[in-house]
Design an enzyme around this catalytic site. Sequence first.
Site, PDB file in Angstrom:
ATOM      1  N   ASN A  88       0.805  -1.220   0.000  1.00 28.56           N
ATOM      2  CA  ASN A  88       0.000   0.000   0.000  1.00 28.56           C
ATOM      3  C   ASN A  88       0.841   1.275   0.000  1.00 28.56           C
ATOM      4  OD1 ASN A  88       0.451  -1.070   2.782  1.00 28.56           O
ATOM      5  ND2 ASN A  88      -0.428   0.895   3.384  1.00 28.56           N
ATOM      6  N   HIS A  89       2.146   1.151   0.261  1.00 29.13           N
ATOM      7  CA  HIS A  89       3.035   2.313   0.192  1.00 29.13           C
ATOM      8  C   HIS A  89       3.846   2.349  -1.111  1.00 29.13           C
ATOM      9  CE1 HIS A  89       2.301   3.826   4.239  1.00 29.13           C
ATOM     10  NE2 HIS A  89       2.415   2.590   4.702  1.00 29.13           N
ATOM     11  N   HIS A  91       3.862  -6.124  10.063  1.00 29.56           N
ATOM     12  CA  HIS A  91       5.185  -5.904  10.654  1.00 29.56           C
ATOM     13  C   HIS A  91       5.453  -6.697  11.925  1.00 29.56           C
ATOM     14  CE1 HIS A  91       6.043  -1.787   8.527  1.00 29.56           C
ATOM     15  NE2 HIS A  91       5.428  -2.660   7.728  1.00 29.56           N
TER      16      HIS A  91
END
Length: 273
Positions: free
Chosen positions: A67-68, A180
């Site tokens: 998404n980044h 993460h």
Amino acid sequence: MRILFLGDIVGRPGRRAVQERLPGLRARWRLDAVVINGENAAGGFGITEAICEELIEAGADAVTLGNHSWDQREALVFIARQPRLIRPCNYPPGAPGRGANLVDLRDGRRLLVVNVMGRLFMEALDDPFAAVERELSLCPLGQVADAVLVDIHAEATSEKQALAYHFDGRVSAAVGTHTHVPTADHRILPGGTAYISDAGMCGDYESILGLQREELIRRFIEKVPGSRPEVGLGEGTLCGLAVETDDATGLAVRAAAVRIGPLLAASRPEFWD
């Protein structure tokens, strides 16, 4: 085939951990392929061309995103000339780059790397199931690809598991990324697909998801936006999943969590060490 997947690199600590440790691991474990999620590699937000090249030089055969993907605007341009950089395959038509790539490995075998993004609690892209189906129909396991790895970049564990079970037996590994935090559910599904809900990150674990704690804690308490969070400054830990496949079928026969660095309990593939 021996495959190492490394979870989301977060900033300089994650990059340093990869650059310092990966070359040695590649030789020691006699790795055939390495795939790394690099969507947070540039200061925690996106990836640059220089960083992408650094990861490839360190030993990555492919770098996936999420998404980044476009946080660093230059990625919109250089992704077109870097086939080893792979963004989610369920971006709508017209998005730059590619969502999958059949990577030629050093020994002549071919690994299909697919990147897909979930839709629950995230930006709504196209149907991830249909998108992965499309990529697999073009490069079937055992016919075109010697092995297939799918990076499932998603928030919801249920969506990651649904995708993995849906394609069980048709891909060598389905590896979750994005949150993460490494999960403890690595295993081989009934059809022969290695799976983990989240591979974890390569970054500073004395942090909040790889970012310095103070600003994020303040936001939770005050509910007021502030400065952009900075990447943690501590030593990076390497996290991911080790997968060994059967050369005859391309399906997984062994899988183990990888955690190398401070804070987290160490984990290595004993069948390779």
